[in-house]
Design an enzyme around this catalytic site. Structure first.
Site, PDB file in Angstrom:
ATOM      1  N   GLU A  47      21.144  19.819  38.782  1.00 29.68           N
ATOM      2  CA  GLU A  47      22.043  18.709  39.078  1.00 29.68           C
ATOM      3  C   GLU A  47      22.474  18.023  37.777  1.00 29.68           C
ATOM      4  O   GLU A  47      21.720  17.978  36.803  1.00 29.68           O
ATOM      5  CB  GLU A  47      21.362  17.692  40.000  1.00 29.68           C
ATOM      6  CG  GLU A  47      21.170  18.189  41.417  1.00 29.68           C
ATOM      7  CD  GLU A  47      20.526  17.137  42.314  1.00 29.68           C
ATOM      8  OE1 GLU A  47      20.241  16.022  41.813  1.00 29.68           O
ATOM      9  OE2 GLU A  47      20.313  17.424  43.502  1.00 29.68           O
ATOM     10  N   ARG A 104      44.516  30.626  39.875  1.00 31.16           N
ATOM     11  CA  ARG A 104      45.039  31.889  40.416  1.00 31.16           C
ATOM     12  C   ARG A 104      44.899  31.973  41.931  1.00 31.16           C
ATOM     13  O   ARG A 104      45.508  32.832  42.562  1.00 31.16           O
ATOM     14  CB  ARG A 104      44.336  33.070  39.738  1.00 31.16           C
ATOM     15  CG  ARG A 104      44.856  33.346  38.344  1.00 31.16           C
ATOM     16  CD  ARG A 104      44.051  34.391  37.618  1.00 31.16           C
ATOM     17  NE  ARG A 104      42.767  33.857  37.166  1.00 31.16           N
ATOM     18  CZ  ARG A 104      41.908  34.521  36.403  1.00 31.16           C
ATOM     19  NH1 ARG A 104      42.187  35.756  36.027  1.00 31.16           N
ATOM     20  NH2 ARG A 104      40.774  33.962  36.029  1.00 31.16           N
ATOM     21  N   ASP A 178      54.561  41.077  34.216  1.00 28.60           N
ATOM     22  CA  ASP A 178      54.734  41.287  35.660  1.00 28.60           C
ATOM     23  C   ASP A 178      55.849  40.379  36.159  1.00 28.60           C
ATOM     24  O   ASP A 178      56.359  39.536  35.420  1.00 28.60           O
ATOM     25  CB  ASP A 178      53.423  41.039  36.428  1.00 28.60           C
ATOM     26  CG  ASP A 178      52.849  39.645  36.188  1.00 28.60           C
ATOM     27  OD1 ASP A 178      53.629  38.667  36.192  1.00 28.60           O
ATOM     28  OD2 ASP A 178      51.633  39.524  35.966  1.00 28.60           O
ATOM     29  N   LYS A 201      54.382  46.052  37.877  1.00 29.55           N
ATOM     30  CA  LYS A 201      53.006  46.513  38.079  1.00 29.55           C
ATOM     31  C   LYS A 201      52.622  46.296  39.532  1.00 29.55           C
ATOM     32  O   LYS A 201      53.249  45.539  40.268  1.00 29.55           O
ATOM     33  CB  LYS A 201      52.033  45.772  37.168  1.00 29.55           C
ATOM     34  CG  LYS A 201      51.798  44.321  37.577  1.00 29.55           C
ATOM     35  CD  LYS A 201      50.730  43.649  36.733  1.00 29.55           C
ATOM     36  CE  LYS A 201      50.439  42.254  37.277  1.00 29.55           C
ATOM     37  NZ  LYS A 201      49.446  41.524  36.487  1.00 29.55           N
TER      38      LYS A 201
END
Length: 325
Positions: A47, A104, A178, A201
């Site tokens: 913690e 993401r 991409d 891709k």
């Protein structure tokens, strides 16, 4: 007139988590302020405990934390810091997360998946954050996940300025690795006044961190190709893209990315690649053992310091990027 009237004096206070204190100190030096002394530790059961060593009442608080691995630990620490500031009566709390965690996971690709980037925004809001500040979000829609102002900073001026000084952009082609990076690559091409190419891709949805390069759209033969992306994680995407460009006659390949995640096999892949140079910012710490000769690290601290100044002085953050957001 009844009551007491006092002048409204604003007070900027800077706080740093333990993930990357060097970046926070660099920002503090540029702002000419000291980081608030903080006691932070992990208990035996893992913690986290945080306490600020001076009063923060009425302050305009900026909490800096870079979410490197272990991401969950540093995320929890920042949430606890925000909660402590809220309970100590800070007037406004701004979360400064140069690398937005879980970015993401910004949409559902398949059924029964979470949208974790939205959850992170909700956690910050619930903890007490009034404002977020981040650099090069993986997806622009994350700005709408937070119920409040989110300052989206661009590393493009920092990275492109270096490229313009070192390379001849007349023979350069900016390449998007991409389809998702086309907008950013287009901004790079406009800034450098050079051609644009795109790599198509496809990922296997059942296998993480695997990429298959299909084709290059655009003329790259005999050109110096600049691959641009928001991050380099395992380096699979960018290294395969580099091979595809060289196979199609590229003169040389350079990579520029904002966030150097560099996890897993990234170091080995980049060292074995044919990149002439890999250019990144220091939004995340890079341990000495993860660095290599062709890696260039540019400081993002001046950009963050300027953005913090604009927020504190009620100025315009978008003016730093010609109106881009």
């Amino acid at each position: 007139m009844t009551g007491v009237k006092k002048p409204n004096v604003k007070h900027l206070m800077l706080f740093s988590g333990r993930a990357y204190p060097e970046l926070a100190q660099e920002i503090a030096d540029l702002l000419k302020v000291e980081i608030v002394p903080t006691r932070a530790l992990n208990y035996a059961n893992s913690e986290i405990y945080v306490r600020f060593e001076e009063s923060v009442r009425g302050s305009d608080a900026f909490v800096i934390q870079s979410h490197a691995a272990p991401v969950n630990e540093w995320l929890m620490e920042q949430l606890i810091m925000v909660d402590a500031l809220k309970r100590a009566s800070a007037k406004r709390i701004t979360v400064v997360a140069p690398f937005y965690p879980y970015a993401r996971q910004d949409k559902k690709h398949r059924g029964r998946e979470p949208i974790s980037a939205r959850l992170i925004a909700d956690l910050f809001r619930t903890a007490g954050a009034n404002r977020l500040m981040s650099v090069d979000l993986h997806a622009a829609q994350i700005q709408g996940f937070f119920d409040g102002p989110l300052d989206h900073l661009w590393a493009l001026p920092v990275l492109s300025g270096y490229v313009q000084q070192k390379y001849d952009t007349a023979e350069m082609t900016v390449v998007s690795p991409d389809a998702g990076r086309v907008r950013v690559a287009d901004m790079w091409a406009d800034r450098l006044n050079c051609a644009l190419a795109i790599i198509h891709k496809r990922r296997d949805p059942n296998v993480v961190n695997t990429v298959v390069v299909h084709e290059v759209v655009g003329d790259v033969s005999g050109r110096v190709c600049l691959l641009v992306d928001d991050m380099i994680d395992t380096a699979g995407t960018i290294c395969q893209a580099s091979e595809a460009l060289l196979a199609r006659g590229a003169k040389s390949v350079i990579a520029a990315a904002t966030h150097p995640v560099l996890s897993g096999p990234a170091l080995d892949r980049l060292q074995a690649s044919a990149f002439e140079e890999v250019i990144v910012s220091n939004t995340l710490p890079i341990p000495a053992q993860r660095q290599f000769d062709r890696l260039t690290v540019l400081s993002i601290a001046p950009l963050i310091a300027r953005a913090i100044t604009e927020v504190f002085e009620d100025g315009s953050v978008t003016s730093l990027f010609d109106g881009q957001s």
